[in-house]
Design an enzyme around this catalytic site. Sequence first.
Site: not given
Length: 414
Positions: A206-208
Amino acid sequence: MRIVLGVGGGIAAYKVASLLRLFTEAGHDVTVIPTEAATRFVGVATWEALSGHPVSNSVFDDVHQVNHVRLGHEADLIVVAPATADLLARAATGQANDLLTNTLLMASGPVLFAPAMHTEMWQHPATRANVETLRGRGAAVLEPASGRLTGSDSGPGRLPEPEAIFDAAIALTQGRSDYQLPLAGKTVTISAGGTREPLDPVRFLGNRSSGKQGVALAVAARNAGASVRLLAAHMEVPPPAGVEVVEVETALQLREAALAAAADSDVVIMAAAVADFRPAEISGTKIKKRDDAADPVISLVRNPDILHELVEVRDAAHDQARRSQLIVGFAAETGDGEGDVLAYAEAKLRRKGCDLLVVNHVGTDKVFGQDTNAVVILSRSGSEPQEASGSKTEVSTAVISRIGYELNHVSHRA
Ligand code: CTP
Protein backbone atom coordinates in the site's frame (compact mmCIF):
# COMPACT_ATOMS: atom_id res chain seq x y z
CA MET A 1 -26.45 44.44 5.69
CA ARG A 2 -30.16 44.04 6.20
CA ILE A 3 -31.15 40.78 4.55
CA VAL A 4 -34.60 39.28 4.00
CA LEU A 5 -34.39 35.50 3.78
CA GLY A 6 -37.48 34.06 2.10
CA VAL A 7 -37.91 30.35 2.68
CA GLY A 8 -39.99 28.25 0.28
CA GLY A 9 -41.88 25.07 1.06
CA GLY A 10 -39.42 22.37 0.08
CA ILE A 11 -37.59 19.63 1.94
CA ALA A 12 -34.35 21.62 1.48
CA ALA A 13 -35.72 24.29 3.86
CA TYR A 14 -33.75 22.63 6.67
CA LYS A 15 -30.47 23.50 4.88
CA VAL A 16 -31.46 27.16 4.95
CA ALA A 17 -31.05 27.18 8.74
CA SER A 18 -27.29 26.83 8.06
CA LEU A 19 -27.46 29.62 5.49
CA LEU A 20 -29.15 31.85 8.07
CA ARG A 21 -26.34 31.09 10.51
CA LEU A 22 -23.71 32.00 7.92
CA PHE A 23 -25.40 35.37 7.40
CA THR A 24 -25.81 36.16 11.09
CA GLU A 25 -22.28 35.02 11.97
CA ALA A 26 -20.97 37.37 9.27
CA GLY A 27 -22.73 40.19 11.18
CA HIS A 28 -25.78 40.65 8.95
CA ASP A 29 -29.25 41.42 10.26
CA VAL A 30 -31.62 38.82 8.85
CA THR A 31 -35.41 38.78 8.80
CA VAL A 32 -36.81 35.41 7.81
CA ILE A 33 -40.07 35.15 5.90
CA PRO A 34 -41.10 31.53 5.44
CA THR A 35 -44.06 30.71 3.23
CA GLU A 36 -47.00 28.91 4.81
CA ALA A 37 -45.74 25.67 3.18
CA ALA A 38 -42.19 26.25 4.47
CA THR A 39 -43.39 26.17 8.07
CA ARG A 40 -44.52 22.58 7.51
CA PHE A 41 -40.85 21.66 7.01
CA VAL A 42 -39.13 23.96 9.52
CA GLY A 43 -41.12 25.69 12.26
CA VAL A 44 -41.32 29.41 12.99
CA ALA A 45 -39.55 28.88 16.34
CA THR A 46 -36.36 27.75 14.56
CA TRP A 47 -36.28 30.85 12.36
CA GLU A 48 -37.02 33.17 15.31
CA ALA A 49 -34.34 31.62 17.50
CA LEU A 50 -31.68 31.64 14.78
CA SER A 51 -32.45 35.13 13.45
CA GLY A 52 -33.27 36.83 16.76
CA HIS A 53 -36.34 38.46 15.15
CA PRO A 54 -40.05 37.68 15.21
CA VAL A 55 -41.14 35.69 12.18
CA SER A 56 -44.40 35.89 10.27
CA ASN A 57 -45.68 34.96 6.85
CA SER A 58 -48.84 37.02 6.91
CA VAL A 59 -49.43 40.60 5.80
CA PHE A 60 -52.05 40.80 8.54
CA ASP A 61 -49.57 40.53 11.44
CA ASP A 62 -48.34 43.88 12.81
CA VAL A 63 -50.44 45.68 10.19
CA HIS A 64 -49.58 49.10 11.68
CA GLN A 65 -45.93 48.59 10.65
CA VAL A 66 -46.90 47.72 7.04
CA ASN A 67 -44.24 45.02 7.16
CA HIS A 68 -44.04 44.16 3.47
CA VAL A 69 -43.40 47.79 2.56
CA ARG A 70 -40.83 48.25 5.29
CA LEU A 71 -38.99 44.96 4.70
CA GLY A 72 -38.93 45.28 0.93
CA HIS A 73 -37.68 48.86 1.06
CA GLU A 74 -35.12 48.41 3.79
CA ALA A 75 -33.55 45.16 2.58
CA ASP A 76 -30.09 45.47 1.05
CA LEU A 77 -30.56 41.96 -0.27
CA ILE A 78 -33.37 39.43 -0.56
CA VAL A 79 -32.46 35.74 -0.79
CA VAL A 80 -35.13 33.13 -1.54
CA ALA A 81 -34.09 29.57 -0.70
CA PRO A 82 -35.31 27.04 -1.49
CA ALA A 83 -37.05 28.76 -4.39
CA THR A 84 -39.68 26.17 -5.26
CA ALA A 85 -41.37 25.93 -8.67
CA ASP A 86 -44.47 27.50 -7.10
CA LEU A 87 -42.56 30.40 -5.59
CA LEU A 88 -40.71 31.12 -8.86
CA ALA A 89 -44.08 31.10 -10.66
CA ARG A 90 -45.66 33.45 -8.14
CA ALA A 91 -42.68 35.81 -8.25
CA ALA A 92 -42.56 35.76 -12.06
CA THR A 93 -46.26 36.59 -12.38
CA GLY A 94 -46.09 39.27 -9.73
CA GLN A 95 -48.55 37.68 -7.34
CA ALA A 96 -48.92 39.17 -3.90
CA ASN A 97 -50.70 36.55 -1.85
CA ASP A 98 -48.43 36.29 1.18
CA LEU A 99 -45.85 38.39 3.01
CA LEU A 100 -42.91 37.05 1.00
CA THR A 101 -44.38 37.73 -2.45
CA ASN A 102 -45.56 41.19 -1.29
CA THR A 103 -42.05 41.90 -0.06
CA LEU A 104 -40.54 40.77 -3.38
CA LEU A 105 -42.77 43.26 -5.19
CA MET A 106 -41.54 46.03 -2.91
CA ALA A 107 -37.84 45.09 -3.28
CA SER A 108 -35.48 47.81 -4.38
CA GLY A 109 -32.16 45.95 -3.89
CA PRO A 110 -30.72 42.76 -5.41
CA VAL A 111 -32.78 39.54 -5.25
CA LEU A 112 -31.25 36.06 -5.36
CA PHE A 113 -33.31 32.92 -5.94
CA ALA A 114 -31.72 29.56 -5.07
CA PRO A 115 -34.03 26.98 -6.68
CA ALA A 116 -34.61 23.43 -5.46
CA MET A 117 -37.05 20.98 -7.00
CA HIS A 118 -37.19 17.71 -8.90
CA THR A 119 -35.33 17.73 -12.22
CA GLU A 120 -38.56 17.40 -14.25
CA MET A 121 -40.02 20.46 -12.53
CA TRP A 122 -36.83 22.48 -13.06
CA GLN A 123 -36.72 21.53 -16.75
CA HIS A 124 -40.46 22.05 -17.35
CA PRO A 125 -41.10 24.77 -19.95
CA ALA A 126 -43.28 26.64 -17.41
CA THR A 127 -40.42 26.84 -14.91
CA ARG A 128 -37.90 27.69 -17.66
CA ALA A 129 -40.13 30.57 -18.76
CA ASN A 130 -40.52 31.82 -15.18
CA VAL A 131 -36.76 31.73 -14.62
CA GLU A 132 -36.17 33.63 -17.87
CA THR A 133 -38.76 36.22 -16.87
CA LEU A 134 -37.16 36.75 -13.47
CA ARG A 135 -33.65 36.97 -14.96
CA GLY A 136 -34.94 39.34 -17.62
CA ARG A 137 -36.11 41.64 -14.84
CA GLY A 138 -32.68 41.61 -13.24
CA ALA A 139 -33.18 39.01 -10.51
CA ALA A 140 -30.36 36.50 -10.00
CA VAL A 141 -31.52 32.89 -10.29
CA LEU A 142 -28.86 30.36 -9.37
CA GLU A 143 -28.51 27.19 -11.39
CA PRO A 144 -29.40 24.38 -8.98
CA ALA A 145 -26.75 21.86 -8.07
CA SER A 146 -26.87 18.32 -9.46
CA GLY A 147 -27.03 15.16 -7.42
CA ARG A 148 -29.25 13.20 -5.14
CA LEU A 149 -32.76 14.67 -4.79
CA THR A 150 -35.46 13.96 -2.22
CA GLY A 151 -36.44 10.49 -3.38
CA SER A 152 -34.34 8.00 -5.30
CA ASP A 153 -33.98 10.41 -8.21
CA SER A 154 -30.94 12.49 -9.00
CA GLY A 155 -30.07 15.24 -11.47
CA PRO A 156 -30.13 19.04 -11.55
CA GLY A 157 -32.47 20.40 -8.89
CA ARG A 158 -30.59 20.15 -5.60
CA LEU A 159 -30.42 23.25 -3.46
CA PRO A 160 -26.83 24.54 -3.71
CA GLU A 161 -24.87 24.12 -0.46
CA PRO A 162 -25.40 26.95 2.08
CA GLU A 163 -21.77 28.12 1.68
CA ALA A 164 -22.27 28.39 -2.08
CA ILE A 165 -25.51 30.41 -1.72
CA PHE A 166 -23.76 32.63 0.82
CA ASP A 167 -20.84 33.26 -1.57
CA ALA A 168 -23.23 33.95 -4.47
CA ALA A 169 -25.25 36.40 -2.33
CA ILE A 170 -22.15 38.33 -1.28
CA ALA A 171 -20.86 38.39 -4.89
CA LEU A 172 -24.24 39.74 -6.00
CA THR A 173 -24.20 42.59 -3.49
CA GLN A 174 -20.71 43.47 -4.72
CA GLY A 175 -22.13 43.86 -8.21
CA ARG A 176 -20.19 40.85 -9.52
CA SER A 177 -21.63 38.92 -12.42
CA ASP A 178 -19.81 35.67 -11.52
CA TYR A 179 -22.21 34.72 -8.75
CA GLN A 180 -23.28 31.50 -10.49
CA LEU A 181 -21.89 28.24 -9.13
CA PRO A 182 -18.94 27.41 -11.40
CA LEU A 183 -19.71 23.68 -11.66
CA ALA A 184 -23.53 23.78 -11.66
CA GLY A 185 -24.88 20.97 -13.80
CA LYS A 186 -21.45 19.34 -14.22
CA THR A 187 -20.53 15.77 -13.29
CA VAL A 188 -17.14 15.43 -11.63
CA THR A 189 -15.38 12.13 -10.92
CA ILE A 190 -12.64 12.19 -8.29
CA SER A 191 -10.37 9.33 -7.27
CA ALA A 192 -9.03 9.49 -3.73
CA GLY A 193 -6.96 7.53 -1.25
CA GLY A 194 -4.34 4.88 -1.93
CA THR A 195 -4.71 1.59 -3.76
CA ARG A 196 -3.82 -1.66 -2.02
CA GLU A 197 -2.28 -4.47 -4.02
CA PRO A 198 -2.79 -7.87 -2.37
CA LEU A 199 0.08 -10.30 -1.83
CA ASP A 200 -1.95 -12.96 -0.11
CA PRO A 201 -5.29 -13.02 1.76
CA VAL A 202 -3.91 -10.95 4.66
CA ARG A 203 -1.10 -8.81 3.20
CA PHE A 204 -0.92 -6.03 0.68
CA LEU A 205 1.42 -3.43 -0.77
CA GLY A 206 0.00 0.00 0.00
CA ASN A 207 0.97 3.62 0.34
CA ARG A 208 0.53 6.42 2.82
CA SER A 209 -2.20 8.40 1.07
CA SER A 210 -4.89 9.36 3.60
CA GLY A 211 -7.56 10.42 1.08
CA LYS A 212 -7.86 13.84 2.76
CA GLN A 213 -6.99 15.78 -0.40
CA GLY A 214 -9.43 13.78 -2.55
CA VAL A 215 -12.21 14.19 0.01
CA ALA A 216 -11.55 17.94 0.27
CA LEU A 217 -11.76 18.15 -3.53
CA ALA A 218 -15.06 16.26 -3.47
CA VAL A 219 -16.46 18.72 -0.92
CA ALA A 220 -15.25 21.73 -2.93
CA ALA A 221 -16.70 20.31 -6.18
CA ARG A 222 -20.01 19.52 -4.46
CA ASN A 223 -20.15 23.02 -3.01
CA ALA A 224 -19.46 24.44 -6.47
CA GLY A 225 -22.67 22.78 -7.67
CA ALA A 226 -21.30 19.59 -9.26
CA SER A 227 -22.68 16.10 -9.06
CA VAL A 228 -19.70 14.26 -7.57
CA ARG A 229 -18.61 10.65 -7.85
CA LEU A 230 -15.86 9.67 -5.45
CA LEU A 231 -13.83 6.62 -6.44
CA ALA A 232 -12.53 5.75 -3.00
CA ALA A 233 -9.46 3.57 -2.66
CA HIS A 234 -8.26 3.04 0.92
CA MET A 235 -8.96 6.24 2.90
CA GLU A 236 -8.39 7.20 6.53
CA VAL A 237 -11.21 9.74 6.44
CA PRO A 238 -14.92 9.15 5.77
CA PRO A 239 -16.40 10.24 2.44
CA PRO A 240 -18.42 13.46 2.60
CA ALA A 241 -22.22 13.62 2.47
CA GLY A 242 -23.92 14.39 -0.81
CA VAL A 243 -21.51 12.53 -3.10
CA GLU A 244 -21.82 9.12 -4.74
CA VAL A 245 -19.13 6.75 -3.48
CA VAL A 246 -17.66 3.81 -5.40
CA GLU A 247 -15.25 1.80 -3.27
CA VAL A 248 -12.23 0.19 -4.89
CA GLU A 249 -9.16 -1.55 -3.57
CA THR A 250 -6.62 -2.23 -6.30
CA ALA A 251 -5.27 -0.17 -9.21
CA LEU A 252 -7.02 -2.51 -11.64
CA GLN A 253 -10.36 -1.99 -9.88
CA LEU A 254 -9.78 1.75 -9.87
CA ARG A 255 -8.99 1.66 -13.60
CA GLU A 256 -12.27 -0.11 -14.33
CA ALA A 257 -14.29 2.27 -12.12
CA ALA A 258 -12.55 5.35 -13.55
CA LEU A 259 -13.10 4.36 -17.19
CA ALA A 260 -16.78 3.63 -16.48
CA ALA A 261 -17.35 6.88 -14.55
CA ALA A 262 -15.45 8.97 -17.09
CA ALA A 263 -17.90 8.00 -19.84
CA ASP A 264 -20.37 10.64 -18.65
CA SER A 265 -18.17 12.99 -16.63
CA ASP A 266 -17.35 16.57 -17.53
CA VAL A 267 -14.29 16.47 -15.28
CA VAL A 268 -12.09 13.64 -14.00
CA ILE A 269 -9.62 14.34 -11.20
CA MET A 270 -7.08 11.64 -10.41
CA ALA A 271 -6.11 12.48 -6.84
CA ALA A 272 -5.61 8.86 -5.75
CA ALA A 273 -2.15 7.50 -5.11
CA VAL A 274 -2.17 4.60 -7.52
CA ALA A 275 0.38 1.83 -7.02
CA ASP A 276 2.62 1.77 -10.07
CA PHE A 277 3.33 -1.94 -9.49
CA ARG A 278 1.44 -4.94 -8.16
CA PRO A 279 2.65 -8.37 -7.11
CA ALA A 280 2.91 -10.61 -10.18
CA GLU A 281 1.15 -13.36 -8.27
CA ILE A 282 -1.37 -13.28 -5.47
CA SER A 283 -1.03 -16.29 -3.20
CA GLY A 284 -4.38 -17.91 -2.46
CA THR A 285 -3.16 -18.88 1.00
CA LYS A 286 -1.17 -16.94 3.57
CA ILE A 287 2.54 -16.96 2.70
CA LYS A 288 4.27 -18.90 5.52
CA LYS A 289 7.73 -18.36 6.85
CA ARG A 290 9.70 -21.59 6.74
CA ASP A 291 12.99 -21.90 8.59
CA ASP A 292 14.38 -24.27 6.04
CA ALA A 293 13.44 -22.22 2.90
CA ALA A 294 15.08 -19.19 1.29
CA ASP A 295 13.61 -15.73 1.97
CA PRO A 296 10.66 -15.11 -0.34
CA VAL A 297 11.09 -12.78 -3.30
CA ILE A 298 8.17 -10.67 -4.48
CA SER A 299 8.13 -9.99 -8.20
CA LEU A 300 6.16 -7.01 -9.40
CA VAL A 301 4.46 -6.11 -12.65
CA ARG A 302 3.49 -2.65 -13.90
CA ASN A 303 -0.02 -1.37 -13.31
CA PRO A 304 -1.68 0.51 -16.15
CA ASP A 305 -1.35 4.29 -16.02
CA ILE A 306 -5.01 5.19 -15.50
CA LEU A 307 -4.57 8.92 -16.02
CA HIS A 308 -2.82 8.40 -19.32
CA GLU A 309 -5.46 5.92 -20.46
CA LEU A 310 -8.28 8.33 -19.57
CA VAL A 311 -6.63 10.95 -21.76
CA GLU A 312 -6.23 8.48 -24.65
CA VAL A 313 -9.88 7.40 -24.47
CA ARG A 314 -11.02 11.04 -24.31
CA ASP A 315 -8.89 12.06 -27.28
CA ALA A 316 -10.12 9.11 -29.38
CA ALA A 317 -13.79 9.83 -28.63
CA HIS A 318 -16.07 10.92 -31.44
CA ASP A 319 -18.62 12.94 -29.54
CA GLN A 320 -17.82 16.54 -28.79
CA ALA A 321 -19.01 16.42 -25.17
CA ARG A 322 -16.54 13.65 -24.32
CA ARG A 323 -13.71 15.31 -26.23
CA SER A 324 -14.11 18.48 -24.20
CA GLN A 325 -13.81 16.55 -20.92
CA LEU A 326 -11.30 18.11 -18.55
CA ILE A 327 -8.78 15.70 -17.02
CA VAL A 328 -6.72 16.66 -13.98
CA GLY A 329 -3.73 14.80 -12.56
CA PHE A 330 -1.87 15.11 -9.30
CA ALA A 331 1.87 14.62 -8.97
CA ALA A 332 4.22 14.42 -6.04
CA GLU A 333 7.62 15.59 -7.21
CA THR A 334 11.05 16.07 -5.74
CA GLY A 335 13.84 18.06 -7.36
CA ASP A 336 17.33 16.59 -7.76
CA GLY A 337 20.70 17.40 -9.29
CA GLU A 338 19.40 16.99 -12.84
CA GLY A 339 16.28 19.15 -12.72
CA ASP A 340 14.00 21.19 -10.52
CA VAL A 341 10.48 20.29 -9.44
CA LEU A 342 8.76 22.42 -12.09
CA ALA A 343 10.85 21.03 -14.93
CA TYR A 344 9.98 17.47 -13.90
CA ALA A 345 6.35 18.41 -13.41
CA GLU A 346 6.11 20.02 -16.84
CA ALA A 347 7.60 16.93 -18.42
CA LYS A 348 5.03 14.82 -16.56
CA LEU A 349 2.17 17.07 -17.73
CA ARG A 350 3.25 16.53 -21.34
CA ARG A 351 3.81 12.79 -20.82
CA LYS A 352 0.41 12.24 -19.23
CA GLY A 353 -1.44 14.58 -21.61
CA CYS A 354 -3.86 15.83 -18.94
CA ASP A 355 -5.20 19.40 -18.99
CA LEU A 356 -4.12 20.40 -15.49
CA LEU A 357 -1.47 18.91 -13.25
CA VAL A 358 -1.55 19.78 -9.56
CA VAL A 359 1.99 19.44 -8.28
CA ASN A 360 2.96 18.79 -4.67
CA HIS A 361 6.55 19.49 -3.84
CA VAL A 362 7.55 16.67 -1.52
CA GLY A 363 10.72 16.77 0.43
CA THR A 364 10.15 14.39 3.27
CA ASP A 365 6.76 13.02 4.27
CA LYS A 366 5.24 16.49 4.48
CA VAL A 367 2.19 15.77 2.36
CA PHE A 368 0.73 12.42 3.28
CA GLY A 369 -1.81 12.52 6.09
CA GLN A 370 -1.25 16.22 6.78
CA ASP A 371 -4.00 18.82 6.76
CA THR A 372 -2.01 21.46 4.91
CA ASN A 373 -0.54 21.50 1.47
CA ALA A 374 1.24 23.75 -1.04
CA VAL A 375 0.80 23.12 -4.74
CA VAL A 376 1.48 24.56 -8.16
CA ILE A 377 -1.20 24.11 -10.82
CA LEU A 378 0.25 23.61 -14.31
CA SER A 379 -1.95 23.93 -17.36
CA ARG A 380 -1.59 22.33 -20.79
CA SER A 381 -2.92 25.56 -22.29
CA GLY A 382 0.43 27.09 -21.34
CA SER A 383 -0.86 29.72 -18.91
CA GLU A 384 1.37 30.76 -16.02
CA PRO A 385 1.79 28.20 -13.22
CA GLN A 386 -0.62 29.07 -10.39
CA GLU A 387 0.40 28.60 -6.77
CA ALA A 388 -2.01 27.66 -4.00
CA SER A 389 -1.30 26.85 -0.39
CA GLY A 390 -3.06 26.48 2.92
CA SER A 391 -5.33 23.82 4.31
CA LYS A 392 -6.30 20.96 2.00
CA THR A 393 -9.74 22.62 1.90
CA GLU A 394 -8.23 25.91 0.68
CA VAL A 395 -6.06 24.16 -1.88
CA SER A 396 -9.07 22.17 -3.10
CA THR A 397 -11.17 25.32 -3.44
CA ALA A 398 -8.39 26.87 -5.55
CA VAL A 399 -8.15 23.74 -7.74
CA ILE A 400 -11.94 23.56 -8.20
CA SER A 401 -12.25 27.25 -9.07
CA ARG A 402 -9.41 26.84 -11.57
CA ILE A 403 -11.32 23.89 -13.08
CA GLY A 404 -14.45 26.05 -13.24
CA TYR A 405 -12.46 28.75 -15.00
CA GLU A 406 -11.01 26.28 -17.53
CA LEU A 407 -14.47 24.82 -18.26
CA ASN A 408 -16.19 28.15 -18.63
CA HIS A 409 -13.53 30.30 -20.26
CA VAL A 410 -10.83 28.21 -21.93
CA SER A 411 -11.65 26.41 -25.14
CA HIS A 412 -8.25 24.97 -26.00
CA ARG A 413 -9.46 21.39 -25.95
CA ALA A 414 -10.97 19.36 -28.78
N1 CTP B 1 -1.69 7.67 -11.81
C1 CTP B 1 -2.52 6.84 -12.52
N2 CTP B 1 -2.20 5.53 -12.70
C2 CTP B 1 -1.04 5.04 -12.22
C3 CTP B 1 -0.17 5.88 -11.51
C4 CTP B 1 -0.52 7.19 -11.30
O1 CTP B 1 -3.58 7.29 -12.97
N3 CTP B 1 -0.75 3.76 -12.41
C5 CTP B 1 -2.04 9.08 -11.65
C6 CTP B 1 -2.16 9.58 -10.24
O2 CTP B 1 -3.48 9.48 -9.73
C7 CTP B 1 -1.76 11.04 -10.38
C8 CTP B 1 -0.78 11.04 -11.54
O3 CTP B 1 -1.02 9.81 -12.23
O4 CTP B 1 -2.85 11.85 -10.80
C9 CTP B 1 0.67 11.17 -11.19
O5 CTP B 1 1.11 10.11 -10.45
P1 CTP B 1 2.67 9.81 -10.25
O6 CTP B 1 2.76 8.60 -9.40
O7 CTP B 1 3.37 11.02 -9.80
O8 CTP B 1 3.06 9.55 -11.74
P2 CTP B 1 4.04 8.55 -12.33
O9 CTP B 1 3.76 8.47 -13.77
O10 CTP B 1 4.00 7.29 -11.53
O11 CTP B 1 5.40 9.32 -12.14
P3 CTP B 1 6.84 8.81 -11.75
O12 CTP B 1 7.42 8.49 -13.06
O13 CTP B 1 7.40 10.02 -11.07
O14 CTP B 1 6.65 7.63 -10.84
